[in-house]
Design an enzyme around this catalytic site. Structure first.
Site, PDB file in Angstrom:
ATOM      1  N   GLY A  59       0.841  -1.199   0.000  1.00 35.44           N
ATOM      2  CA  GLY A  59       0.000   0.000   0.000  1.00 35.44           C
ATOM      3  C   GLY A  59       0.870   1.240   0.000  1.00 35.44           C
ATOM      4  N   GLN A  64       2.875  10.066   1.766  1.00 33.95           N
ATOM      5  CA  GLN A  64       4.169   9.407   1.964  1.00 33.95           C
ATOM      6  C   GLN A  64       5.190   9.814   0.906  1.00 33.95           C
ATOM      7  OE1 GLN A  64       2.242   5.274   2.374  1.00 33.95           O
ATOM      8  NE2 GLN A  64       4.067   5.097   3.643  1.00 33.95           N
ATOM      9  N   CYS A 107       5.273  -0.213   7.909  1.00 31.71           N
ATOM     10  CA  CYS A 107       5.014   0.975   7.090  1.00 31.71           C
ATOM     11  C   CYS A 107       6.268   1.329   6.310  1.00 31.71           C
ATOM     12  CB  CYS A 107       4.603   2.143   7.986  1.00 31.71           C
ATOM     13  SG  CYS A 107       4.215   3.654   7.085  1.00 31.71           S
ATOM     14  N   LEU A 108       6.112   1.620   5.035  1.00 32.40           N
ATOM     15  CA  LEU A 108       7.261   1.986   4.206  1.00 32.40           C
ATOM     16  C   LEU A 108       7.932   3.261   4.718  1.00 32.40           C
ATOM     17  CD1 LEU A 108       5.855   1.232   0.633  1.00 32.40           C
ATOM     18  CD2 LEU A 108       7.476  -0.137   1.965  1.00 32.40           C
ATOM     19  N   HIS A 149      -4.997   1.732   7.479  1.00 25.08           N
ATOM     20  CA  HIS A 149      -3.626   2.232   7.622  1.00 25.08           C
ATOM     21  C   HIS A 149      -3.382   3.366   6.611  1.00 25.08           C
ATOM     22  CE1 HIS A 149       0.925   1.377   7.947  1.00 25.08           C
ATOM     23  NE2 HIS A 149       0.831   2.135   6.861  1.00 25.08           N
ATOM     24  N   GLU A 150      -3.820   3.152   5.361  1.00 26.89           N
ATOM     25  CA  GLU A 150      -3.615   4.172   4.312  1.00 26.89           C
ATOM     26  C   GLU A 150      -4.483   5.404   4.555  1.00 26.89           C
ATOM     27  OE1 GLU A 150      -1.100   3.623   2.755  1.00 26.89           O
ATOM     28  OE2 GLU A 150      -0.943   1.455   2.802  1.00 26.89           O
ATOM     29  N   HIS A 153      -2.898   7.702   6.912  1.00 25.96           N
ATOM     30  CA  HIS A 153      -1.864   8.545   6.289  1.00 25.96           C
ATOM     31  C   HIS A 153      -2.470   9.830   5.723  1.00 25.96           C
ATOM     32  CE1 HIS A 153       1.921   6.344   6.428  1.00 25.96           C
ATOM     33  NE2 HIS A 153       1.389   5.244   5.929  1.00 25.96           N
TER      34      HIS A 153
HETATM   35  O1  GNR Z   1       3.626  -2.618   2.862  1.00 27.86           O
HETATM   36  C1  GNR Z   1       2.895  -2.456   3.854  1.00 27.86           C
HETATM   37  N1  GNR Z   1       2.524  -3.542   4.586  1.00 27.86           N
HETATM   38  C2  GNR Z   1       1.585  -3.489   5.613  1.00 27.86           C
HETATM   39  C3  GNR Z   1       1.491  -4.580   6.466  1.00 27.86           C
HETATM   40  C4  GNR Z   1       0.571  -4.591   7.492  1.00 27.86           C
HETATM   41  C5  GNR Z   1      -0.270  -3.512   7.674  1.00 27.86           C
HETATM   42  C6  GNR Z   1      -0.188  -2.410   6.849  1.00 27.86           C
HETATM   43  C7  GNR Z   1       0.739  -2.394   5.817  1.00 27.86           C
HETATM   44  S1  GNR Z   1       0.819  -1.030   4.746  1.00 27.86           S
HETATM   45  C8  GNR Z   1       2.493  -1.096   4.265  1.00 27.86           C
HETATM   46  C9  GNR Z   1       2.789  -0.054   3.212  1.00 27.86           C
HETATM   47  C10 GNR Z   1       2.619   1.335   3.778  1.00 27.86           C
HETATM   48  O2  GNR Z   1       3.374   1.861   4.550  1.00 27.86           O
HETATM   49  N2  GNR Z   1       1.536   1.972   3.430  1.00 27.86           N
HETATM   50  O3  GNR Z   1       1.285   3.194   3.933  1.00 27.86           O
HETATM   51 NI    NI Z   2       2.275   3.295   5.835  1.00 29.77          NI
END
Ligand code: GNR
Ligand code: NI
Length: 186
Positions: A59, A64, A107-108, A149-150, A153
């Site tokens: 995601g 980001q 999270c990246l 999660h997204e 952000h």
């Molecule tokens: O790559 C991602 N893996 C993930 C694993 C568990 C819960 C949420 C995520 S999102 C993350 C990519 C990211 O940072 N998206 O904002």
């Molecule tokens: Ni993230």
């Protein structure tokens, strides 16, 4: 004719966009609604997809990569070449389940850090797709987690803000050279 947003699912040596990391102010600024889903937005989506695949993520939200627009890309099946990614523009949560489920999140923007977060197990979300068409989707399991999660952000919220185990949080952040002071209470 509207151009396709689909990109090849592969790692690029030089991804088109740079991912900001915890401590960077841009991650805390809220994203603005997209007024028109046009060619410029579809180019952003393409760049975000290539950046996400290059970083091995499932995601990515526009803040980001320093773009304060309500644009999200998701692909829970990055190893399946034919599975189309999900593009969510101006998403809104229509309903959530009462029951929450725990998930080990990463999270990246906080590379290396993995911690448990509890979120509603099911979410129903309305959004526009990459062609501006209104859509709704009911998600469960990993997809429900990633959507929430997204969407966080887009509001300047990071998953570490939602971690309940503060001891584990501090330990894990310090271990990966992030300052625990970069965490905000939600
Ligand atoms: O790559 C991602 N893996 C993930 C694993 C568990 C819960 C949420 C995520 S999102 C993350 C990519 C990211 O940072 N998206 O904002
Ligand atoms: Ni993230």
């Amino acid at each position: 004719m509207t151009a396709q947003v689909l990109v090849e699912k592969k790692k690029l040596e030089k991804p088109p966009l740079t991912i900001h990391t915890l401590g960077d102010r841009v991650l805390r600024q809220p994203a603005k609604r997209v007024k028109s889903v046009d060619a410029e937005i579809r180019q952003l989506v393409r760049d975000m997809l290539q950046t996400m695949y290059s970083a091995d993520g499932i995601g990515l939200a526009a803040p980001q990569v320093g773009v304060h627009k309500q644009v999200i890309v998701i692909d829970c099946e990055p190893d399946k070449p034919e599975a189309p990614p999900l593009v969510l523009i101006n998403p809104t949560i229509k309903s959530t389940s009462g029951d929450v489920s725990p998930f080990q999140e990463g999270c990246l923007s906080i590379p290396g850090v993995y911690l448990e977060v509890k979120r509603p197990a099911v979410v129903e979300v309305s959004y526009r797709d990459e062609y501006g068409r209104p859509q709704t989707l009911k998600a469960t399991d990993l997809l429900a987690t990633v959507i929430q999660h997204e969407m966080d952000h887009l509001n300047g919220v990071l998953f570490v803000d939602r971690v309940e185990n503060k001891l584990a949080l501090t330990e894990e952040l310090v271990k990966h050279k992030f300052s625990p002071k970069a965490v905000k209470a939600v």
